[in-house]
Design an enzyme around this catalytic site. Structure first.
Site, PDB file in Angstrom:
ATOM      1  N   ASP A 102       0.833  -1.204   0.000  1.00  0.00           N
ATOM      2  CA  ASP A 102       0.000   0.000   0.000  1.00  0.00           C
ATOM      3  C   ASP A 102       0.870   1.258   0.000  1.00  0.00           C
ATOM      4  O   ASP A 102       2.019   1.233   0.459  1.00  0.00           O
ATOM      5  CB  ASP A 102      -0.858   0.069   1.279  1.00  0.00           C
ATOM      6  CG  ASP A 102      -1.833  -1.082   1.367  1.00  0.00           C
ATOM      7  OD1 ASP A 102      -2.164  -1.663   0.329  1.00  0.00           O
ATOM      8  OD2 ASP A 102      -2.249  -1.385   2.502  1.00  0.00           O
TER       9      ASP A 102
HETATM   10  N1  URA Z   1      -1.232  -5.935   3.962  1.00  0.00           N
HETATM   11  C1  URA Z   1      -1.705  -4.666   3.963  1.00  0.00           C
HETATM   12  O1  URA Z   1      -2.721  -4.385   4.575  1.00  0.00           O
HETATM   13  N2  URA Z   1      -1.010  -3.745   3.283  1.00  0.00           N
HETATM   14  C2  URA Z   1       0.114  -4.006   2.587  1.00  0.00           C
HETATM   15  O2  URA Z   1       0.688  -3.104   1.983  1.00  0.00           O
HETATM   16  C3  URA Z   1       0.573  -5.322   2.609  1.00  0.00           C
HETATM   17  C4  URA Z   1      -0.115  -6.271   3.299  1.00  0.00           C
END
Ligand code: URA
Length: 243
Positions: A102
């Protein structure tokens, strides 16, 4: 082995569809012989030419990147935000991230121009283990930690078994640091797993990917993966262990 049209497209000669057309039209040769069959597969040592012009096959490259927060796991962004490839302007190959983190998640991300390798690592069937460190607004009790480990019902189904460990808990500030290891890679999975119990993830970092870690690295750092590491990652993804 890769499909001929893919090799032509990857070399930037034409789109995949246009490449197919070039093959059908008899403009493509493999090792000097005309090939008009679309299913034809070629290896790295085969000499591919389009209209007599050699198709340059990009050297495959593999990097480990410590993605900082506030960077998109993509090669471009229509809102002009920072993307991971901004950090790789020294690389001439067209690389992309293997899977994604993310925008607000930091941590270990593999970057490559090897689509086959990327598919292998991200295919749900194989599921390389990924370990995250999550700062949570609250302190999950043992029962919740157990539920996180055994399976959480999310809108896209139950999560597979995970390993979960409380690293620290601050009763005064009502927050905790939890290490969680999953082998799936669903969208925002870790955040959603905690949200399912009413916790918000305030900070999230991917610490490990299979046997790779971020030791000695800072956010924004890059290192090349060794040929041995790439081979080991393939083995890990294909067999679930390093044998
Ligand atoms: N899980 C999440 O919530 N975000 C990420 O970036 C990776 C795994």
């Amino acid at each position: 082995m890769e499909r001929l049209q893919k090799v032509i497209a990857q070399a930037g000669f034409a789109s995949r569809r246009k490449a197919e057309q070039l093959i059908i039209e008899g403009k493509v040769t493999v090792n000097g012989k005309k090939v008009t069959e679309l299913g034809t597969k070629v290896s790295g040592s085969d000499k591919v030419e389009v209209g007599g012009i050699p198709v340059e096959r990009e050297n495959k490259v593999y990097y480990l990147f410590y993605k900082p927060r506030g960077v998109i796991s993509a090669v471009s962004d229509d809102k002009n935000r920072k993307v991971v490839t901004d950090y790789f302007q020294f690389v001439e190959q067209r690389i992309f991230p293997v899977g994604r983190l993310d925008y607000d998640t930091s941590g270990l991300l593999i970057m490559t121009n090897d689509g086959e390798f990327s598919n292998l690592l991200t295919h749900p069937r194989y599921g390389v283990e990924k370990t995250y460190l999550a700062r949570i607004n609250g302190i999950p009790d043992r029962q919740i930690l157990k539920k996180l480990a055994t399976g959480v019902k999310l809108e896209d189904g139950m999560t597979a078994p995970a390993r979960v460990k409380e690293i620290s808990a601050d009763k005064k500030k009502q927050r905790a640091l939890i290490e969680i290891t999953i082998h799936e890679g669903r969208n925002r999975q870790v955040r959603r797993m905690f949200e399912a119990f009413g916790f918000q993830v305030q900070k999230l970092r991917r610490e490990r990917y299979g046997f790779l870690n971020l030791n000695g690295m800072n956010a924004g750092d890059i290192r090349e993966l060794s040929a041995h590491e790439v081979k080991q990652l393939r083995t890990l993804a294909e067999t679930g262990s390093l044998r």
